[in-house]
Every structure is written in C-alpha cells, then in structure tokens.
Enzyme design. Sequence first.
Site, short mmCIF file in Angstrom:
data_model
loop_
_atom_site.label_atom_id
_atom_site.label_comp_id
_atom_site.label_asym_id
_atom_site.label_seq_id
_atom_site.Cartn_x
_atom_site.Cartn_y
_atom_site.Cartn_z
N GLY A 1 31.42 63.53 59.65
CA GLY A 1 30.81 64.68 60.12
C GLY A 1 31.61 65.99 60.19
O GLY A 1 32.55 66.01 60.82
N SER A 2 31.07 66.78 59.51
CA SER A 2 31.94 67.93 59.46
C SER A 2 31.26 69.15 58.78
O SER A 2 29.73 69.04 58.53
CB SER A 2 33.32 67.60 58.42
N ARG A 3 31.67 70.33 58.33
CA ARG A 3 31.10 71.27 57.40
C ARG A 3 32.32 71.90 56.36
O ARG A 3 33.27 71.63 56.69
CB ARG A 3 30.76 72.20 58.33
N MET B 1 27.48 68.87 57.13
CA MET B 1 27.26 67.43 56.73
C MET B 1 27.21 66.62 57.88
O MET B 1 28.01 66.44 58.87
CB MET B 1 28.74 66.90 56.05
#
Length: 216
Positions: A185-187, A97
């Site tokens: 912001g990440s995954r 993301m």
Amino acid sequence: MFHKEGYKIIAITFLFIAISAVLADKFVVALWLKYVIFFALFVILFLILQFFRNPKRNTVLNDNTVVSPVDGKVVVIEEVYEPEYFKEKRLQVSVFMSPINVHVTRYPISGKVAFSKYHPGKYLVAWHPKASTENERTTVVVENPIYGKVLYRQIAGALAKRIVNYAKQDDDAVQGTDSGFIKFGSRVDLFLPLDTNIKVTLNQKVKGGESIIAEI
C-alpha cells in the site's frame, strides 16, 4: 508470474500455511472450525500471491509521452512547488495504490537517471497531504533528450514498510521496465513540466507501463 521481491515472503507463507494446515487437521476436532481455518489460510495465500504478481505489460516506447509508473487511481492533479530537486513549480500527478494493486514501479520515460535518493521518514496514510515530504520515500529523476526531466517519487504508506528502488544515478532507463517495488500500500508522485498535456483525470484508474499520463 511473481516479482522477485516476493519470492522469500511467498516461500515463508507456503511453509506457514502447510504447517498450519497439518496442525489444524490433526488437533482441531470441530469440523466447522477446521474448515474456517483452512479457508482463512487460503485467503492469506491468495492475498500474498495477488500482491506480488508481476504481469507483463506492453509498453509502447515513445519519447513524447509519460506512462504511469504504477497501477492504481489518480488522486492528485495540480500545480505545486517541488522543493527537493527542481526547486520550482511543476505539475504533480499522484497515483494511489491499494494493497490489491500491482506494486511494481516502472520507469515513466526512457533516458538517463539523473538523480536517485532515499529518504527515511514517517508512515502517514499515503493520501495524507504531507506524505510526499514526510513519509519514507525515494526520489528519482529521469532525463529524456526530447521530453526533458521527469521526477517520480515512491512514497510509503501506513502499511508499506519497505521501498525497493533499483534506479541508480547514470543508469539507462527504459520506459515501462521495472525500476522498483513498494510493499503493502502506497503512492507514487510524478512531477512534470508545466507545459505538459495531462491525459488523465482525477479518480481514473491507470496501469503501470501502459496508461499514458501525459504528453508534450
């Protein structure tokens, strides 16, 4: 519609922008500089509202499918060893993301929450190979009587400083409903049975709660 995790930040942002706009209008003499400041404040507000939006998603409930838990881009599809819960090989599908994606995390399948654990950790960039095991993260396993067990892991990135996880052990999970939020912001990694039929490809953009990641 905005996510509840953003209410406080949105309110603080509105207050900051209102005060900054009043001060700029009163004390900045140069008209061009005043316009630059107003534009910068508008951009800040737009980005904050964009980040915390929570659009309604139409999830088609299906015990034979796994939907994407988040919006973003598929960056990993591979067979890996999952060391925390399954302790065996699984198919990993990872969705990255960016800060402009919707950051709501949704249950990929319906069932019962069999496992939920938070891990403090580092803040490596979300696409780093070691992010899945070394970054701040939460691991959730949902057990479905038809599909079996699916593990999804929220992973903080270099900008993500807070992971919110609503899933508690023995909770009832409903596919596509809100299970958490990751800020900035990440995954998210999915770990699926080896005989799963993957329905996405690398670099494909997916929508949380709607895009089908896999099926039996």
